[in-house]
Design a protein around this motif. Structure first.
Motif, PDB file in Angstrom:
ATOM      1  N   GLY A   1       6.358  48.797  54.464  1.00  0.00           N
ATOM      2  CA  GLY A   1       6.525  49.692  53.771  1.00  0.00           C
ATOM      3  C   GLY A   1       5.582  49.531  51.696  1.00  0.00           C
ATOM      4  O   GLY A   1       5.516  50.467  51.582  1.00  0.00           O
ATOM      5  N   ARG A   2       5.695  48.521  51.752  1.00  0.00           N
ATOM      6  CA  ARG A   2       4.532  48.125  50.617  1.00  0.00           C
ATOM      7  C   ARG A   2       3.315  47.719  50.774  1.00  0.00           C
ATOM      8  O   ARG A   2       2.343  47.539  49.927  1.00  0.00           O
ATOM      9  CB  ARG A   2       5.540  46.850  49.828  1.00  0.00           C
ATOM     10  CG  ARG A   2       6.896  47.163  49.161  1.00  0.00           C
ATOM     11  CD  ARG A   2       7.456  45.599  48.856  1.00  0.00           C
ATOM     12  NE  ARG A   2       6.609  45.500  47.807  1.00  0.00           N
ATOM     13  CZ  ARG A   2       7.316  44.194  47.238  1.00  0.00           C
ATOM     14  NH1 ARG A   2       8.431  44.062  47.217  1.00  0.00           N
ATOM     15  NH2 ARG A   2       6.886  43.537  46.183  1.00  0.00           N
ATOM     16  N   LEU A   3       3.241  47.721  52.207  1.00  0.00           N
ATOM     17  CA  LEU A   3       1.744  47.675  52.025  1.00  0.00           C
ATOM     18  C   LEU A   3       0.868  48.764  51.988  1.00  0.00           C
ATOM     19  O   LEU A   3       0.154  49.724  53.194  1.00  0.00           O
ATOM     20  CB  LEU A   3       1.433  47.254  54.041  1.00  0.00           C
ATOM     21  CG  LEU A   3       1.769  45.890  54.521  1.00  0.00           C
ATOM     22  CD1 LEU A   3       1.780  46.394  55.861  1.00  0.00           C
ATOM     23  CD2 LEU A   3       1.160  44.771  53.784  1.00  0.00           C
ATOM     24  N   ARG A   4       0.303  49.197  50.603  1.00  0.00           N
ATOM     25  CA  ARG A   4      -0.595  50.243  50.422  1.00  0.00           C
ATOM     26  C   ARG A   4      -1.053  49.825  49.073  1.00  0.00           C
ATOM     27  O   ARG A   4      -1.154  50.421  47.880  1.00  0.00           O
ATOM     28  CB  ARG A   4       0.426  51.601  50.378  1.00  0.00           C
ATOM     29  CG  ARG A   4       1.780  51.252  49.195  1.00  0.00           C
ATOM     30  CD  ARG A   4       2.529  52.342  49.169  1.00  0.00           C
ATOM     31  NE  ARG A   4       3.242  52.459  48.194  1.00  0.00           N
ATOM     32  CZ  ARG A   4       4.504  51.844  48.768  1.00  0.00           C
ATOM     33  NH1 ARG A   4       4.741  51.203  49.925  1.00  0.00           N
ATOM     34  NH2 ARG A   4       5.891  51.723  47.585  1.00  0.00           N
TER      35      ARG A   4
ATOM     36  N   HIS B   1      16.014  38.991  57.692  1.00  0.00           N
ATOM     37  CA  HIS B   1      16.735  40.011  59.003  1.00  0.00           C
ATOM     38  C   HIS B   1      15.929  41.182  59.068  1.00  0.00           C
ATOM     39  O   HIS B   1      14.974  41.292  58.311  1.00  0.00           O
ATOM     40  CB  HIS B   1      17.454  41.052  57.497  1.00  0.00           C
ATOM     41  CG  HIS B   1      18.788  41.911  58.515  1.00  0.00           C
ATOM     42  ND1 HIS B   1      18.325  43.171  58.874  1.00  0.00           N
ATOM     43  CD2 HIS B   1      20.261  42.223  59.337  1.00  0.00           C
ATOM     44  CE1 HIS B   1      19.033  44.601  59.049  1.00  0.00           C
ATOM     45  NE2 HIS B   1      20.231  43.700  59.423  1.00  0.00           N
ATOM     46  N   LYS B   2      15.540  42.211  59.605  1.00  0.00           N
ATOM     47  CA  LYS B   2      14.933  43.128  60.054  1.00  0.00           C
ATOM     48  C   LYS B   2      14.552  43.557  59.219  1.00  0.00           C
ATOM     49  O   LYS B   2      13.136  43.532  58.808  1.00  0.00           O
ATOM     50  CB  LYS B   2      15.044  44.029  61.744  1.00  0.00           C
ATOM     51  CG  LYS B   2      13.784  44.424  62.165  1.00  0.00           C
ATOM     52  CD  LYS B   2      14.155  45.505  62.966  1.00  0.00           C
ATOM     53  CE  LYS B   2      13.096  45.635  63.941  1.00  0.00           C
ATOM     54  NZ  LYS B   2      13.778  47.062  65.416  1.00  0.00           N
ATOM     55  N   ASP B   3      14.868  43.775  58.436  1.00  0.00           N
ATOM     56  CA  ASP B   3      14.749  45.122  57.285  1.00  0.00           C
ATOM     57  C   ASP B   3      13.582  44.317  56.213  1.00  0.00           C
ATOM     58  O   ASP B   3      13.293  45.158  55.627  1.00  0.00           O
ATOM     59  CB  ASP B   3      15.992  45.426  56.714  1.00  0.00           C
ATOM     60  CG  ASP B   3      17.197  46.640  57.578  1.00  0.00           C
ATOM     61  OD1 ASP B   3      16.593  46.845  58.487  1.00  0.00           O
ATOM     62  OD2 ASP B   3      18.424  46.488  56.838  1.00  0.00           O
ATOM     63  N   ALA B   4      13.245  42.467  56.110  1.00  0.00           N
ATOM     64  CA  ALA B   4      12.795  42.235  55.254  1.00  0.00           C
ATOM     65  C   ALA B   4      11.502  43.349  55.073  1.00  0.00           C
ATOM     66  O   ALA B   4      10.821  43.086  54.654  1.00  0.00           O
ATOM     67  CB  ALA B   4      13.493  40.949  54.878  1.00  0.00           C
ATOM     68  N   GLY B   5      11.478  42.663  56.746  1.00  0.00           N
ATOM     69  CA  GLY B   5      10.155  43.106  57.629  1.00  0.00           C
ATOM     70  C   GLY B   5      10.155  44.049  57.657  1.00  0.00           C
ATOM     71  O   GLY B   5       8.733  44.526  56.950  1.00  0.00           O
ATOM     72  N   LYS B   6      10.404  44.994  57.339  1.00  0.00           N
ATOM     73  CA  LYS B   6      10.461  46.478  57.565  1.00  0.00           C
ATOM     74  C   LYS B   6      10.230  47.423  56.025  1.00  0.00           C
ATOM     75  O   LYS B   6       8.972  48.285  55.850  1.00  0.00           O
ATOM     76  CB  LYS B   6      11.773  47.003  57.857  1.00  0.00           C
ATOM     77  CG  LYS B   6      12.126  47.279  59.481  1.00  0.00           C
ATOM     78  CD  LYS B   6      13.156  47.937  59.566  1.00  0.00           C
ATOM     79  CE  LYS B   6      13.704  49.142  59.792  1.00  0.00           C
ATOM     80  NZ  LYS B   6      15.007  49.809  60.133  1.00  0.00           N
ATOM     81  N   ASN B   7      11.211  46.467  54.770  1.00  0.00           N
ATOM     82  CA  ASN B   7      10.817  47.478  53.449  1.00  0.00           C
ATOM     83  C   ASN B   7       9.458  45.965  53.562  1.00  0.00           C
ATOM     84  O   ASN B   7       8.664  47.184  52.100  1.00  0.00           O
ATOM     85  CB  ASN B   7      11.645  46.180  52.835  1.00  0.00           C
ATOM     86  CG  ASN B   7      13.122  46.785  52.698  1.00  0.00           C
ATOM     87  OD1 ASN B   7      13.045  48.019  53.386  1.00  0.00           O
ATOM     88  ND2 ASN B   7      14.253  45.854  52.347  1.00  0.00           N
ATOM     89  N   LEU B   8       9.279  45.027  53.585  1.00  0.00           N
ATOM     90  CA  LEU B   8       7.333  44.612  52.885  1.00  0.00           C
ATOM     91  C   LEU B   8       6.462  45.599  53.954  1.00  0.00           C
ATOM     92  O   LEU B   8       5.371  45.506  53.282  1.00  0.00           O
ATOM     93  CB  LEU B   8       7.261  43.364  53.635  1.00  0.00           C
ATOM     94  CG  LEU B   8       8.219  42.500  53.280  1.00  0.00           C
ATOM     95  CD1 LEU B   8       7.961  41.014  53.686  1.00  0.00           C
ATOM     96  CD2 LEU B   8       7.704  42.183  51.184  1.00  0.00           C
TER      97      LEU B   8
ATOM     98  N   ARG C   1       6.730  46.659  43.677  1.00  0.00           N
ATOM     99  CA  ARG C   1       4.700  46.682  44.046  1.00  0.00           C
ATOM    100  C   ARG C   1       4.135  46.863  45.215  1.00  0.00           C
ATOM    101  O   ARG C   1       4.320  46.495  46.024  1.00  0.00           O
ATOM    102  CB  ARG C   1       4.404  45.401  43.083  1.00  0.00           C
ATOM    103  CG  ARG C   1       4.489  44.178  42.749  1.00  0.00           C
ATOM    104  CD  ARG C   1       3.966  43.136  42.715  1.00  0.00           C
ATOM    105  NE  ARG C   1       2.917  43.002  41.790  1.00  0.00           N
ATOM    106  CZ  ARG C   1       2.147  42.256  40.928  1.00  0.00           C
ATOM    107  NH1 ARG C   1       2.979  41.136  40.807  1.00  0.00           N
ATOM    108  NH2 ARG C   1       1.400  42.910  40.298  1.00  0.00           N
ATOM    109  N   HIS C   2       3.170  47.147  45.443  1.00  0.00           N
ATOM    110  CA  HIS C   2       2.097  47.083  46.471  1.00  0.00           C
ATOM    111  C   HIS C   2       1.552  46.110  46.860  1.00  0.00           C
ATOM    112  O   HIS C   2       0.957  45.500  45.714  1.00  0.00           O
ATOM    113  CB  HIS C   2       0.746  48.491  46.345  1.00  0.00           C
ATOM    114  CG  HIS C   2       1.468  49.914  46.465  1.00  0.00           C
ATOM    115  ND1 HIS C   2       0.611  50.660  45.713  1.00  0.00           N
ATOM    116  CD2 HIS C   2       3.023  50.575  45.623  1.00  0.00           C
ATOM    117  CE1 HIS C   2       1.264  51.672  45.443  1.00  0.00           C
ATOM    118  NE2 HIS C   2       2.750  51.612  45.370  1.00  0.00           N
ATOM    119  N   ILE C   3       1.261  46.006  48.195  1.00  0.00           N
ATOM    120  CA  ILE C   3       1.042  44.300  48.646  1.00  0.00           C
ATOM    121  C   ILE C   3      -0.345  44.658  49.588  1.00  0.00           C
ATOM    122  O   ILE C   3      -0.344  45.934  50.657  1.00  0.00           O
ATOM    123  CB  ILE C   3       1.439  43.418  49.113  1.00  0.00           C
ATOM    124  CG1 ILE C   3       2.941  44.157  49.987  1.00  0.00           C
ATOM    125  CG2 ILE C   3       2.372  43.533  48.205  1.00  0.00           C
ATOM    126  CD1 ILE C   3       3.798  43.017  51.006  1.00  0.00           C
ATOM    127  N   GLY C   4      -1.210  44.087  50.066  1.00  0.00           N
ATOM    128  CA  GLY C   4      -1.785  44.235  50.731  1.00  0.00           C
ATOM    129  C   GLY C   4      -1.957  43.118  52.396  1.00  0.00           C
ATOM    130  O   GLY C   4      -2.256  43.923  53.168  1.00  0.00           O
TER     131      GLY C   4
END
Length: 227
Positions: free
Chosen positions: A136-139, A127-134, A113-116
């Motif tokens: 990608g949800r900033l929409r 891990h850095k990928d956690a922030g990258k995946n989050l 789901r999308h987040i603000g």
């Protein structure tokens, strides 16, 4: 802490020594972001037990004391529902926002789901990928144009947080990332990219609230390098 709370950049890191009030800064910033009607925010740490016993507890305690907590998280939903209040007048706006608590030991599950906004506490453990995946949800449409990903924690040497927020040599190489970039020069493109992130650093000594014996106790138990 004030610089962190006031920061408007899309990605903001507040890294500091023990007792520098970075976690409480995160609590205040997330609470403020939750005041925007219908916002959705994810808050997390690496391990679920650490999240529940520290970051989540501190945030929920603050929301409760500030009379902003409508529904506390439970083991099933792990979501808090927060009243949206005008920070200047204290007026209840008649809306709510949602704060979801998630552990981040597996970055792959941070999708959907999308987040603000999102907050990763003790980000050096994650891990850095956690922030990258989050990121990608900033929409989430309700928060368009105000998206923020925030990071707090202790410095752990030259890791990804250092490179992303504090390493001047690495920061000189970033670009705006837009394939349709119309900047006149590489310097303009770099400036546009840098305007989307901010690193803030604080030492234990910057916080004058802890009692003197707190700092003295740490100093006496640390090696010169650790100091």
């Amino acid at each position: 802490q004030y610089k962190f709370l006031a920061a408007k950049e899309e990605r903001v890191a507040f890294m500091g020594g023990y007792g520098s009030s970075k976690t409480f800064g995160g609590v205040l910033k997330v609470s403020h972001l939750a005041m925007f009607p219908n916002n959705r925010i994810i808050v997390g740490r690496f391990a679920a037990t650490d999240l529940e016993e520290t970051t989540q507890r501190d945030l929920i305690d603050f929301l409760y004391e500030a009379e902003l907590l409508k529904v506390a998280p439970n083991q099933k939903t792990k979501k808090a529902i927060v009243y949206c209040v005008d920070p200047l007048t204290g007026q209840n706006l008649g809306y709510t926002s949602e704060i979801s608590f998630q552990h981040m030991d597996d970055p792959k599950h941070l999708r959907g789901r999308h987040i603000g906004a999102y907050w990763i506490d003790e980000a050096s453990e994650v891990h850095k990928d956690a922030g990258k995946n989050l990121a990608g949800r900033l929409r989430w449409p309700a928060f368009a144009g105000r998206y923020q990903g925030i990071y707090t924690g202790n410095p752990e040497g030259q890791n990804y947080l250092y490179n992303d927020f504090f390493n001047e040599e690495a920061l000189k190489k970033i670009t705006c990332g837009n394939r349709r970039c119309d900047h006149a020069s590489k310097d303009e493109c770099n400036a546009a990219g840098r305007l989307k992130r901010r690193g803030i650093n604080a030492t234990t000594f910057d916080n004058y609230l802890p009692p003197p014996d707190y700092v003295e106790g740490m100093l006496s138990s640390y090696s010169p390098a650790e100091q």
